[in-house]
Design a protein around this motif. Structure first.
Motif, PDB file in Angstrom:
ATOM      1  N   TRP A   1      -3.512   3.784  -6.116  1.00 15.76           N
ATOM      2  CA  TRP A   1      -3.672   3.013  -5.238  1.00 15.76           C
ATOM      3  C   TRP A   1      -4.223   1.417  -5.373  1.00 15.76           C
ATOM      4  CZ3 TRP A   1       0.942   4.060  -3.321  1.00 15.76           C
ATOM      5  CH2 TRP A   1       1.307   5.557  -2.805  1.00 15.76           C
TER       6      TRP A   1
ATOM      7  N   HIS B   1      -6.715   7.705  -2.557  1.00 18.23           N
ATOM      8  CA  HIS B   1      -6.107   8.371  -1.671  1.00 18.23           C
ATOM      9  C   HIS B   1      -5.572   7.437  -0.218  1.00 18.23           C
ATOM     10  CE1 HIS B   1      -6.395  11.702  -2.948  1.00 18.23           C
ATOM     11  NE2 HIS B   1      -5.739  12.729  -2.726  1.00 18.23           N
TER      12      HIS B   1
ATOM     13  N   LEU C   1       4.406   1.421   4.298  1.00 15.74           N
ATOM     14  CA  LEU C   1       4.909   2.548   3.483  1.00 15.74           C
ATOM     15  C   LEU C   1       5.960   2.364   2.753  1.00 15.74           C
ATOM     16  CD1 LEU C   1       4.363   4.674   6.316  1.00 15.74           C
ATOM     17  CD2 LEU C   1       3.299   4.975   4.497  1.00 15.74           C
TER      18      LEU C   1
ATOM     19  N   LEU D   1      -0.234   9.799   0.395  1.00 16.09           N
ATOM     20  CA  LEU D   1       0.007   8.699   1.016  1.00 16.09           C
ATOM     21  C   LEU D   1      -0.258   9.682   2.205  1.00 16.09           C
ATOM     22  CD1 LEU D   1       2.444   5.190   0.447  1.00 16.09           C
ATOM     23  CD2 LEU D   1       0.102   5.205   0.621  1.00 16.09           C
TER      24      LEU D   1
END
Length: 328
Positions: free
Chosen positions: A138, A153, A167, A297
């Motif tokens: 990420w 994460h 999101l 996530l």
């Protein structure tokens, strides 16, 4: 090299998640748009001393949180607040004692979140605007277009409307967050040279623009030569006057306060207003935390539970637990 976990938001939920993840042996990196940790638990330094403009106190009901608050008390970060409470309804001001145990940070609310932050790696004054997935990790982009990463994460610990925007990679979670309505609150601090002639130290207010008011110096560890009061407007009034200039907000809430005390109130020697756009969730939920474990996530915050400080802390613990379990 271990790839750290990113946590966006350094309020109670984000700090709770950070604490639990570090205890489980993970490396974390916190990001927050403010100058320091705390979110709605932060205190504002002012000419009238430190002011708790957000959360006024908190309660502990869940066994896990009770244990945590006892730890904070042992460390000297919190103390019990036993104010002389009143209720104002239908123009009547009546004493309203109760058995509730109320906790506050000492010497200011932000003492708790500063202590929880400890030596966690954190970047403040950094507003994350995008969370996106590279080939295997990420990355975060901030408002200045800088990229941060890689991260294994991501834990998003912000109010629901801000979480929704982050999101994009998980449309299902974004949909849940988008459905959460959060109420605003205008907060005003007023300081007086001469103490106001009342024994009231906290008051729940009905039928008024005000919802709550507190005498700052009645909280343990606060020392100020001034008699400082914190006023919170109702969600309805705050929403109706969301774009009112701060001076007008101060004037109107000062007027409502004078009406409540039935007295010609002196002009304050100091005043300030602060607008909490996302003060509290409009309803409570039982999610604990939201997760897309396959993506990596996780989302936490007071809005995932009760809307209280306790809910924020428990939600952070739950997000950390789910993330850690997925790695086992």
């Amino acid at each position: 090299m271990t790839v750290p976990i990113a946590i966006i938001g350094a309020g109670i939920a984000g700090l709770s998640a950070a604490q639990a993840l570090r205890e489980a042996g993970h490396s974390v990196h916190l990001f927050d748009k403010s100058r320091g940790p705390g979110g709605r638990m932060s205190s504002k330094r002012s000419d009238a001393g430190a002011l708790d403009l957000g959360a006024q106190y908190f309660t502990a009901r869940d066994r896990r949180f009770v244990t945590e608050v006892q730890r904070w008390q042992t460390q000297g970060w919190v103390a019990e607040w036993t104010p002389q409470l009143y209720n104002f309804q239908g123009g009547q001001l009546t004493p309203s004692p109760d058995e509730q145990t109320r906790w506050v940070g000492t010497p200011r609310m932000s003492a708790i979140t500063r202590a929880l932050l400890g030596d966690v790696q954190a970047q403040f004054g950094c507003r994350i605007t995008e969370v996106y997935r590279g080939e295997e990790h990420w990355h975060l982009q901030d408002a200045e277009s800088f990229t941060h990463g890689p991260f294994s994460h991501v834990v998003i610990a912000t109010p629901a409307p801000q979480a929704t925007a982050l999101l994009a990679a998980a449309p299902k979670l974004a949909g849940v967050a988008a459905g959460v309505k959060m109420d605003p609150t205008w907060a005003v601090a007023l300081a007086f040279d001469t103490p106001l002639d009342t024994s009231m130290q906290g008051c729940f207010v009905q039928d008024s623009a005000l919802d709550w008011l507190a005498r700052n110096r009645s909280k343990p560890g606060r020392d100020s030569t001034l008699d400082t009061w914190i006023l919170h407007a109702t969600s309805a009034w705050s929403r109706q006057h969301i774009d009112l200039p701060k001076e007008a907000v101060i004037e109107q809430l000062h007027g409502a306060f004078a009406e409540l005390l039935h007295s010609a109130m002196p002009a304050p020697v100091f005043s300030l207003a602060h607008r909490w756009l996302y003060a509290r969730p409009a309803g409570s939920h039982e999610w604990g935390a939201l997760a897309d474990a396959d993506l990596g996530l996780y989302v936490c915050g007071d809005w995932c539970l009760s809307g209280r400080v306790e809910g924020a802390w428990l939600s952070g613990q739950e997000a950390a637990r789910r993330l850690h379990e997925h790695l086992q």
